[in-house]
Structures are given as C-alpha cells and as structure tokens.
Scaffold this motif. Structure first.
Motif, PDB file in Angstrom:
ATOM      1  N   TYR A  40      38.253   1.029   9.672  1.00 28.17           N
ATOM      2  CA  TYR A  40      37.884   0.308   8.242  1.00 28.17           C
ATOM      3  C   TYR A  40      37.597  -0.969   8.368  1.00 28.17           C
ATOM      4  O   TYR A  40      36.828  -1.550   7.410  1.00 28.17           O
ATOM      5  CB  TYR A  40      39.416   0.727   7.328  1.00 28.17           C
ATOM      6  N   TRP A  41      38.409  -1.648   9.061  1.00 26.62           N
ATOM      7  CA  TRP A  41      38.333  -3.261   9.310  1.00 26.62           C
ATOM      8  C   TRP A  41      36.979  -3.356   9.724  1.00 26.62           C
ATOM      9  O   TRP A  41      36.273  -4.379   9.250  1.00 26.62           O
ATOM     10  CB  TRP A  41      39.274  -3.674  10.270  1.00 26.62           C
ATOM     11  N   LYS A  42      36.324  -2.669  10.577  1.00 26.52           N
ATOM     12  CA  LYS A  42      34.962  -3.254  11.236  1.00 26.52           C
ATOM     13  C   LYS A  42      33.879  -2.868   9.947  1.00 26.52           C
ATOM     14  O   LYS A  42      33.031  -3.716   9.921  1.00 26.52           O
ATOM     15  CB  LYS A  42      34.863  -2.243  12.558  1.00 26.52           C
ATOM     16  N   ARG A  43      34.006  -1.743   9.322  1.00 33.94           N
ATOM     17  CA  ARG A  43      33.184  -1.251   8.577  1.00 33.94           C
ATOM     18  C   ARG A  43      33.067  -2.358   7.218  1.00 33.94           C
ATOM     19  O   ARG A  43      32.134  -2.888   6.794  1.00 33.94           O
ATOM     20  CB  ARG A  43      33.328   0.023   7.784  1.00 33.94           C
ATOM     21  N   ARG A  48      30.530  -7.244   4.722  1.00 33.18           N
ATOM     22  CA  ARG A  48      30.714  -8.659   4.020  1.00 33.18           C
ATOM     23  C   ARG A  48      30.000  -9.672   4.920  1.00 33.18           C
ATOM     24  O   ARG A  48      29.462 -10.431   4.150  1.00 33.18           O
ATOM     25  CB  ARG A  48      32.364  -9.067   4.044  1.00 33.18           C
ATOM     26  N   ILE A  49      30.131  -9.603   6.198  1.00 36.39           N
ATOM     27  CA  ILE A  49      29.238 -10.495   6.930  1.00 36.39           C
ATOM     28  C   ILE A  49      27.772 -10.475   6.686  1.00 36.39           C
ATOM     29  O   ILE A  49      26.964 -11.326   6.591  1.00 36.39           O
ATOM     30  CB  ILE A  49      29.801 -10.617   8.623  1.00 36.39           C
ATOM     31  N   THR A  50      27.471  -9.180   6.855  1.00 38.34           N
ATOM     32  CA  THR A  50      26.122  -8.864   6.599  1.00 38.34           C
ATOM     33  C   THR A  50      25.370  -9.549   5.130  1.00 38.34           C
ATOM     34  O   THR A  50      24.330 -10.017   5.035  1.00 38.34           O
ATOM     35  CB  THR A  50      25.868  -7.279   6.548  1.00 38.34           C
ATOM     36  N   VAL A  59      21.183 -11.933  10.739  1.00 37.22           N
ATOM     37  CA  VAL A  59      21.915 -10.602  10.834  1.00 37.22           C
ATOM     38  C   VAL A  59      23.073 -10.832  11.825  1.00 37.22           C
ATOM     39  O   VAL A  59      23.142 -11.377  12.725  1.00 37.22           O
ATOM     40  CB  VAL A  59      21.020  -9.589  11.608  1.00 37.22           C
ATOM     41  N   PRO A  60      24.168 -10.006  11.453  1.00 37.54           N
ATOM     42  CA  PRO A  60      25.292 -10.168  12.462  1.00 37.54           C
ATOM     43  C   PRO A  60      25.067  -9.192  13.732  1.00 37.54           C
ATOM     44  O   PRO A  60      24.328  -8.371  13.957  1.00 37.54           O
ATOM     45  CB  PRO A  60      26.360  -9.293  11.611  1.00 37.54           C
TER      46      PRO A  60
END
Length: 77
Positions: A40-43, A48-50, A59-60
C-alpha cells in the motif's frame, strides 16, 4: 486533519534519506496509512510522486531518494 484542523503536535526525532527501493514494511507501519502494508505504501507514494514529477516532465525511479521522518506524538486533542 484533511480540513486543516490541528489534531496533535508532533516532534521530529530523526530524518533518514533512503532510496525508494530500500523502504521496508517496518517504515510503512510507522507511517500508519492505509492497511499499513509495504505494498500500500509503495503504490500510494509512487502515484503521488508520479503526479508531482509530471509537471516537470520527470518520472519516478526506484533509486530516487525518499525523506523518511520519524516522530513522537507530543500532544493529542
């Protein structure tokens, strides 16, 4: 809260700079969002970063540096 109303006071006790790929389940649990899982954290953070980087045509990457904040709750309403 999401409306901008103060709910507690936090004190930062440590800040660590880590590559995205090195974030572990233990940090996801500390952050306390969603179901507390690393998946969940990574998704959530990747999305958000994207969005943030898109405005700069960037791009991240798995190697990007993440600021990990560790804190104590000092006061809660």
């Amino acid at each position: 809260d999401i409306e901008g109303n103060a709910k507690c006071i936090l004190r930062t006790v440590a800040v660590r700079l880590k590559p995205y790929f090195s974030i572990r389940e233990s940090y996801a649990k500390i952050e306390g969002e969603g179901d507390l899982s690393l998946d969940y954290w990574k998704r959530w953070h990747w999305d958000r970063i994207t969005q943030e980087l898109d405005q700069y045509q960037r791009v991240p990457r798995e190697s990007m540096i993440i600021v990990c904040e560790y804190f104590d709750k000092v006061f809660e309403r």
